[in-house]
Design an enzyme around this catalytic site. Structure first.
Site, short mmCIF file in Angstrom:
data_model
loop_
_atom_site.label_atom_id
_atom_site.label_comp_id
_atom_site.label_asym_id
_atom_site.label_seq_id
_atom_site.Cartn_x
_atom_site.Cartn_y
_atom_site.Cartn_z
N GLY A 1 -11.20 -2.98 -0.90
CA GLY A 1 -10.03 -3.34 -1.63
C GLY A 1 -9.28 -2.18 -2.15
O GLY A 1 -8.32 -2.47 -3.00
N GLN A 2 -9.49 -0.92 -1.61
CA GLN A 2 -8.65 0.23 -1.90
C GLN A 2 -7.13 0.01 -1.33
O GLN A 2 -6.99 -0.69 -0.30
CB GLN A 2 -8.94 1.53 -1.14
CG GLN A 2 -10.50 2.07 -1.76
CD GLN A 2 -11.60 1.34 -0.90
OE1 GLN A 2 -11.45 0.35 -0.22
NE2 GLN A 2 -12.76 1.86 -1.13
N GLU A 3 -6.18 0.63 -2.14
CA GLU A 3 -4.81 0.12 -1.74
C GLU A 3 -4.62 0.33 -0.32
O GLU A 3 -3.75 -0.32 0.33
CB GLU A 3 -3.98 1.00 -2.68
CG GLU A 3 -2.33 0.77 -2.53
CD GLU A 3 -1.72 1.42 -3.46
OE1 GLU A 3 -0.36 1.14 -3.58
OE2 GLU A 3 -1.88 2.04 -4.43
#
Length: 192
Positions: free
Chosen positions: A71-73
Protein backbone atom coordinates in the site's frame (compact mmCIF):
# COMPACT_ATOMS: atom_id res chain seq x y z
CA UNK A 1 -29.55 -17.06 0.68
CA UNK A 2 -26.59 -19.26 1.58
CA UNK A 3 -27.60 -21.97 -0.88
CA UNK A 4 -27.28 -19.56 -3.80
CA UNK A 5 -23.74 -18.77 -2.70
CA UNK A 6 -22.81 -22.43 -2.56
CA UNK A 7 -24.23 -23.21 -5.97
CA UNK A 8 -22.79 -20.11 -7.64
CA UNK A 9 -19.28 -20.04 -6.19
CA UNK A 10 -18.33 -23.36 -4.57
CA UNK A 11 -17.05 -25.06 -7.70
CA UNK A 12 -14.82 -22.15 -8.72
CA UNK A 13 -11.84 -20.37 -7.24
CA UNK A 14 -12.46 -16.73 -6.46
CA UNK A 15 -9.84 -14.09 -7.28
CA UNK A 16 -9.73 -11.46 -4.52
CA UNK A 17 -7.49 -8.36 -4.50
CA UNK A 18 -6.60 -7.07 -1.03
CA UNK A 19 -5.80 -3.37 -1.11
CA UNK A 20 -5.40 -0.46 1.30
CA UNK A 21 -2.84 2.05 2.49
CA UNK A 22 0.42 0.84 4.00
CA UNK A 23 0.16 -0.23 7.66
CA UNK A 24 -3.60 -0.81 7.47
CA UNK A 25 -3.15 -4.51 8.26
CA UNK A 26 -3.67 -6.23 4.90
CA UNK A 27 -0.97 -8.85 5.38
CA UNK A 28 -2.10 -9.51 8.94
CA UNK A 29 -5.62 -10.12 7.59
CA UNK A 30 -4.25 -12.46 4.89
CA UNK A 31 -2.24 -14.62 7.28
CA UNK A 32 -5.00 -14.66 9.91
CA UNK A 33 -7.27 -16.08 7.21
CA UNK A 34 -4.61 -18.54 6.00
CA UNK A 35 -3.31 -19.88 9.33
CA UNK A 36 -6.02 -18.78 11.78
CA UNK A 37 -3.33 -17.31 14.00
CA UNK A 38 -1.44 -14.05 14.33
CA UNK A 39 1.69 -13.87 12.18
CA UNK A 40 4.06 -10.97 12.78
CA UNK A 41 4.54 -9.25 9.42
CA UNK A 42 6.78 -6.67 7.79
CA UNK A 43 5.71 -4.01 5.25
CA UNK A 44 4.88 -5.60 1.91
CA UNK A 45 7.14 -4.55 -0.93
CA UNK A 46 5.33 -5.87 -3.97
CA UNK A 47 2.67 -8.44 -3.14
CA UNK A 48 1.83 -11.59 -1.21
CA UNK A 49 -0.41 -14.25 -2.65
CA UNK A 50 -2.17 -17.11 -0.93
CA UNK A 51 -4.74 -19.66 -1.97
CA UNK A 52 -7.07 -20.26 0.94
CA UNK A 53 -9.87 -22.79 1.24
CA UNK A 54 -12.55 -21.28 3.45
CA UNK A 55 -13.72 -23.48 6.27
CA UNK A 56 -16.93 -22.14 7.71
CA UNK A 57 -20.50 -21.18 7.01
CA UNK A 58 -21.98 -21.26 3.54
CA UNK A 59 -18.54 -20.60 2.02
CA UNK A 60 -17.19 -23.87 3.45
CA UNK A 61 -14.86 -25.51 0.93
CA UNK A 62 -14.72 -22.49 -1.37
CA UNK A 63 -11.26 -21.70 -2.66
CA UNK A 64 -10.07 -18.08 -2.81
CA UNK A 65 -6.89 -16.78 -4.40
CA UNK A 66 -5.90 -13.62 -2.52
CA UNK A 67 -3.51 -10.99 -3.86
CA UNK A 68 -2.29 -8.73 -1.03
CA UNK A 69 -0.67 -5.75 -2.76
CA UNK A 70 1.61 -3.30 -0.94
CA UNK A 71 0.00 0.00 0.00
CA UNK A 72 2.94 2.39 -0.18
CA UNK A 73 2.30 5.34 -2.47
CA UNK A 74 4.84 4.16 -5.07
CA UNK A 75 3.12 0.74 -5.29
CA UNK A 76 -0.46 1.97 -5.67
CA UNK A 77 -0.26 2.27 -9.48
CA UNK A 78 0.11 -1.56 -9.43
CA UNK A 79 -3.30 -1.93 -7.81
CA UNK A 80 -4.96 -1.56 -11.19
CA UNK A 81 -3.15 -4.61 -12.57
CA UNK A 82 -3.92 -6.79 -9.56
CA UNK A 83 -7.55 -5.75 -9.17
CA UNK A 84 -8.53 -5.94 -12.84
CA UNK A 85 -11.12 -8.65 -13.50
CA UNK A 86 -11.23 -9.80 -9.89
CA UNK A 87 -14.30 -11.33 -8.32
CA UNK A 88 -14.01 -9.03 -5.32
CA UNK A 89 -11.90 -6.39 -3.62
CA UNK A 90 -11.06 -6.30 0.06
CA UNK A 91 -10.05 -2.79 1.08
CA UNK A 92 -8.44 -2.65 4.54
CA UNK A 93 -8.61 0.60 6.51
CA UNK A 94 -6.80 1.48 9.74
CA UNK A 95 -9.66 2.63 11.99
CA UNK A 96 -7.27 4.57 14.22
CA UNK A 97 -5.31 6.50 11.56
CA UNK A 98 -7.72 9.44 11.23
CA UNK A 99 -5.05 11.59 9.56
CA UNK A 100 -4.97 9.28 6.52
CA UNK A 101 -8.70 8.64 6.04
CA UNK A 102 -8.95 11.23 3.26
CA UNK A 103 -6.08 9.49 1.45
CA UNK A 104 -7.73 6.09 2.03
CA UNK A 105 -11.02 7.44 0.63
CA UNK A 106 -9.33 8.87 -2.46
CA UNK A 107 -7.53 5.60 -3.25
CA UNK A 108 -10.66 3.49 -2.66
CA UNK A 109 -12.73 5.65 -5.00
CA UNK A 110 -9.95 5.69 -7.59
CA UNK A 111 -9.67 1.89 -7.73
CA UNK A 112 -13.43 1.31 -7.88
CA UNK A 113 -13.85 3.80 -10.75
CA UNK A 114 -11.47 1.96 -13.06
CA UNK A 115 -13.64 0.62 -15.88
CA UNK A 116 -12.66 -3.04 -15.30
CA UNK A 117 -13.55 -2.72 -11.60
CA UNK A 118 -16.92 -1.05 -11.91
CA UNK A 119 -19.49 -3.27 -10.25
CA UNK A 120 -16.87 -5.42 -8.50
CA UNK A 121 -18.07 -6.07 -4.93
CA UNK A 122 -16.01 -4.37 -2.22
CA UNK A 123 -15.53 -5.52 1.34
CA UNK A 124 -14.13 -2.68 3.45
CA UNK A 125 -12.49 -4.04 6.58
CA UNK A 126 -12.43 -1.46 9.37
CA UNK A 127 -9.34 -2.95 11.01
CA UNK A 128 -7.96 -2.27 14.50
CA UNK A 129 -11.41 -1.87 16.06
CA UNK A 130 -9.95 -3.27 19.29
CA UNK A 131 -7.88 -0.12 19.87
CA UNK A 132 -9.25 2.64 22.11
CA UNK A 133 -9.10 5.47 19.56
CA UNK A 134 -10.66 3.56 16.68
CA UNK A 135 -13.48 5.30 14.85
CA UNK A 136 -16.90 3.64 14.89
CA UNK A 137 -17.97 2.11 11.58
CA UNK A 138 -20.71 4.71 11.00
CA UNK A 139 -18.10 7.45 11.12
CA UNK A 140 -15.74 5.48 8.86
CA UNK A 141 -18.56 5.00 6.36
CA UNK A 142 -19.03 8.76 6.25
CA UNK A 143 -15.29 9.57 6.01
CA UNK A 144 -14.81 7.02 3.22
CA UNK A 145 -17.96 8.23 1.41
CA UNK A 146 -18.98 4.62 0.75
CA UNK A 147 -22.45 5.62 -0.43
CA UNK A 148 -20.74 7.61 -3.21
CA UNK A 149 -18.90 4.65 -4.74
CA UNK A 150 -19.61 4.22 -8.44
CA UNK A 151 -23.12 3.10 -9.29
CA UNK A 152 -23.59 -0.65 -9.22
CA UNK A 153 -20.76 -1.27 -6.75
CA UNK A 154 -22.00 -3.43 -3.91
CA UNK A 155 -20.09 -2.87 -0.68
CA UNK A 156 -20.04 -3.97 2.94
CA UNK A 157 -18.20 -2.31 5.84
CA UNK A 158 -17.02 -4.85 8.41
CA UNK A 159 -15.57 -3.93 11.82
CA UNK A 160 -12.62 -6.21 12.53
CA UNK A 161 -9.47 -6.93 14.47
CA UNK A 162 -7.02 -8.84 12.26
CA UNK A 163 -4.75 -9.76 15.16
CA UNK A 164 -7.41 -11.92 16.81
CA UNK A 165 -9.45 -12.52 13.65
CA UNK A 166 -12.64 -10.92 14.92
CA UNK A 167 -15.00 -9.94 12.11
CA UNK A 168 -12.93 -11.40 9.25
CA UNK A 169 -15.02 -14.51 8.57
CA UNK A 170 -18.24 -12.50 8.76
CA UNK A 171 -16.81 -10.00 6.28
CA UNK A 172 -15.74 -12.77 3.88
CA UNK A 173 -19.20 -14.27 4.08
CA UNK A 174 -20.69 -10.90 3.05
CA UNK A 175 -18.18 -10.57 0.19
CA UNK A 176 -18.97 -14.07 -1.08
CA UNK A 177 -22.70 -13.27 -0.95
CA UNK A 178 -22.14 -10.08 -2.99
CA UNK A 179 -20.01 -12.01 -5.51
CA UNK A 180 -22.70 -14.67 -5.85
CA UNK A 181 -25.40 -12.05 -6.46
CA UNK A 182 -23.25 -10.28 -9.04
CA UNK A 183 -22.49 -13.52 -10.91
CA UNK A 184 -26.17 -14.42 -10.95
CA UNK A 185 -27.11 -10.96 -12.29
CA UNK A 186 -24.40 -11.17 -14.99
CA UNK A 187 -25.65 -14.62 -16.08
CA UNK A 188 -29.22 -13.32 -16.30
CA UNK A 189 -28.07 -10.32 -18.30
CA UNK A 190 -26.26 -12.58 -20.81
CA UNK A 191 -29.44 -14.62 -21.32
CA UNK A 192 -31.36 -11.54 -22.48
Amino acid sequence: MGNSLTSVCASQSLHIAMLGLDSAGKTTVLYRLKFNEFVNTVPTIGFNTEKIRLRNGTANGMSCHFWDVGGQEKLRPLWKSYSRCTDGIIYVVDSVDVDRLEEARTELHRITRISENQGTPVLVIANKQDLPRSLPVAELERHLALRELSAGTAWHLQPACAIIGEGLREGLHELCEMIGKRRKALRQKKKR
